[in-house]
Design a protein around this motif. Structure first.
Motif, PDB file in Angstrom:
ATOM      1  N   VAL A   1      13.711 -15.206 -53.141  1.00  0.00           N
ATOM      2  CA  VAL A   1      12.826 -14.102 -53.526  1.00  0.00           C
ATOM      3  C   VAL A   1      12.986 -12.967 -52.523  1.00  0.00           C
ATOM      4  O   VAL A   1      12.927 -13.194 -51.311  1.00  0.00           O
ATOM      5  CB  VAL A   1      11.354 -14.573 -53.582  1.00  0.00           C
TER       6      VAL A   1
ATOM      7  N   VAL B   1      16.000 -21.039 -55.025  1.00  0.00           N
ATOM      8  CA  VAL B   1      15.402 -19.794 -55.508  1.00  0.00           C
ATOM      9  C   VAL B   1      15.171 -18.878 -54.306  1.00  0.00           C
ATOM     10  O   VAL B   1      14.504 -19.264 -53.340  1.00  0.00           O
ATOM     11  CB  VAL B   1      14.074 -20.037 -56.252  1.00  0.00           C
TER      12      VAL B   1
ATOM     13  N   GLN C   1      11.755 -19.874 -65.205  1.00  0.00           N
ATOM     14  CA  GLN C   1      13.106 -20.398 -65.037  1.00  0.00           C
ATOM     15  C   GLN C   1      13.400 -20.971 -63.645  1.00  0.00           C
ATOM     16  O   GLN C   1      14.523 -21.408 -63.387  1.00  0.00           O
ATOM     17  CB  GLN C   1      14.131 -19.289 -65.318  1.00  0.00           C
ATOM     18  N   ALA C   2      12.416 -20.988 -62.753  1.00  0.00           N
ATOM     19  CA  ALA C   2      12.692 -21.377 -61.358  1.00  0.00           C
ATOM     20  C   ALA C   2      13.351 -22.744 -61.249  1.00  0.00           C
ATOM     21  O   ALA C   2      14.253 -22.947 -60.432  1.00  0.00           O
ATOM     22  CB  ALA C   2      11.400 -21.341 -60.548  1.00  0.00           C
ATOM     23  N   SER C   3      12.939 -23.691 -62.072  1.00  0.00           N
ATOM     24  CA  SER C   3      13.467 -25.065 -61.953  1.00  0.00           C
ATOM     25  C   SER C   3      14.922 -25.183 -62.413  1.00  0.00           C
ATOM     26  O   SER C   3      15.549 -26.228 -62.234  1.00  0.00           O
ATOM     27  CB  SER C   3      12.596 -26.030 -62.758  1.00  0.00           C
TER      28      SER C   3
ATOM     29  N   ALA D   1       9.577 -19.997 -54.432  1.00  0.00           N
ATOM     30  CA  ALA D   1      10.692 -19.612 -53.559  1.00  0.00           C
ATOM     31  C   ALA D   1      11.085 -20.731 -52.605  1.00  0.00           C
ATOM     32  O   ALA D   1      10.233 -21.411 -52.036  1.00  0.00           O
ATOM     33  CB  ALA D   1      10.313 -18.375 -52.751  1.00  0.00           C
ATOM     34  N   ASP D   2      12.397 -20.910 -52.444  1.00  0.00           N
ATOM     35  CA  ASP D   2      12.924 -21.738 -51.360  1.00  0.00           C
ATOM     36  C   ASP D   2      13.176 -20.868 -50.132  1.00  0.00           C
ATOM     37  O   ASP D   2      13.080 -21.339 -49.001  1.00  0.00           O
ATOM     38  CB  ASP D   2      14.238 -22.395 -51.790  1.00  0.00           C
TER      39      ASP D   2
ATOM     40  N   TYR E   1      17.423 -23.682 -61.101  1.00  0.00           N
ATOM     41  CA  TYR E   1      18.340 -23.338 -60.010  1.00  0.00           C
ATOM     42  C   TYR E   1      18.233 -24.329 -58.856  1.00  0.00           C
ATOM     43  O   TYR E   1      17.193 -24.938 -58.640  1.00  0.00           O
ATOM     44  CB  TYR E   1      18.049 -21.907 -59.523  1.00  0.00           C
TER      45      TYR E   1
ATOM     46  N   GLY F   1      18.991 -18.844 -57.928  1.00  0.00           N
ATOM     47  CA  GLY F   1      18.173 -17.906 -58.697  1.00  0.00           C
ATOM     48  C   GLY F   1      17.657 -16.846 -57.749  1.00  0.00           C
ATOM     49  O   GLY F   1      16.999 -17.159 -56.746  1.00  0.00           O
TER      50      GLY F   1
ATOM     51  N   LEU G   1      12.419 -13.991 -63.367  1.00  0.00           N
ATOM     52  CA  LEU G   1      12.633 -15.429 -63.211  1.00  0.00           C
ATOM     53  C   LEU G   1      11.305 -16.185 -63.222  1.00  0.00           C
ATOM     54  O   LEU G   1      11.171 -17.215 -63.889  1.00  0.00           O
ATOM     55  CB  LEU G   1      13.388 -15.677 -61.899  1.00  0.00           C
TER      56      LEU G   1
ATOM     57  N   ARG H   1       5.614 -15.368 -56.899  1.00  0.00           N
ATOM     58  CA  ARG H   1       7.032 -15.541 -56.581  1.00  0.00           C
ATOM     59  C   ARG H   1       7.216 -16.494 -55.402  1.00  0.00           C
ATOM     60  O   ARG H   1       8.083 -17.354 -55.415  1.00  0.00           O
ATOM     61  CB  ARG H   1       7.690 -14.189 -56.280  1.00  0.00           C
TER      62      ARG H   1
ATOM     63  N   THR I   1      15.420 -13.370 -57.332  1.00  0.00           N
ATOM     64  CA  THR I   1      14.434 -12.546 -58.019  1.00  0.00           C
ATOM     65  C   THR I   1      13.652 -11.715 -57.012  1.00  0.00           C
ATOM     66  O   THR I   1      13.784 -11.877 -55.806  1.00  0.00           O
ATOM     67  CB  THR I   1      13.494 -13.420 -58.890  1.00  0.00           C
TER      68      THR I   1
END
Length: 198
Positions: free
Chosen positions: A129, A127, A120-122, A168-169, A124, A5, A115, A164, A7
């Motif tokens: 950013v 994630v 909707q983050a979960s 974020a990952d 993917y 994801g 996102l 965000r 964003t």
């Protein structure tokens, strides 16, 4: 399949990152592009927008008058919610179709401006950013033709950097040069994508 994801706020350079990931072999599902497709002339989406907001939202050629619609929805949170309720389900359905058509071993990047706002983050595996200094973002938007006031209003209508970052990952900083950004994308690909897909 690795589902990423992607964003970032308006003017952050998310589309640039999307293009850099595509160059590295990712399949990109662009929610902005799909959002335009689902309201093209003759679509149920455009009919629904006109039903909700009136024929004043149409240009002379029968297409959606984006400037007229933006003037309404950015000034009225309820109107924006109404528009989102029409467009977002259509975009999600089409995005799912495109992702399902990708090869089983693909890296699929879902380029989703909202996102965080749409929760909707979960959905993917990772994630990403894209961030940029607010003054840099405002300058980019003014270069695209917005007034500084409109640019700030659109930025304020979206999730904050803090919101965000909370999902974020990976955070990529696009306040600098394209070369600096590409270097961050290369590191992300090498560290987070290649070990999973390679």
């Amino acid at each position: 399949m690795l589902r990423i994801g992607l964003t970032g706020g308006i003017g952050s350079g998310k589309s640039t990152v999307s293009a850099l990931l595509a160059e590295r072999g990712a399949v990109v599902v662009d929610a902005d592009r799909i959002a335009r497709e689902v309201v093209e002339p003759g679509t149920p989406g455009l009919a629904a927008v006109v039903g909700a907001f009136g024929t004043g939202m149409l240009a002379a050629d029968g297409s959606l008058d984006r400037a007229a619609l933006a003037a309404v929805v950015f000034a009225d949170p309820e109107a924006r919610q109404r528009l989102d309720g029409i467009v977002h389900p259509l975009v999600r359905a089409r995005s799912a179709e495109l992702a399902a058509a990708a090869p089983a071993d693909a890296v699929v990047v879902h380029d989703v401006p909202l996102l965080v706002e749409t929760g909707q983050a979960s959905s993917y595996d990772v994630v990403v950013v894209v961030e940029a200094d607010p003054a840099v973002r405002e300058g980019r938007l003014v270069q695209r033709g917005l007034t500084a006031e409109d640019a700030r209003a659109r930025m304020a209508a979206q999730a904050s950097d803090e919101q965000r970052r909370a999902v974020a990952d990976v955070v990529l900083d696009n306040s600098g040069t394209l070369e600096q950004l590409a270097g961050q994308v290369d590191r992300f690909w090498a560290e987070r994508v290649a070990p999973v897909t390679g």
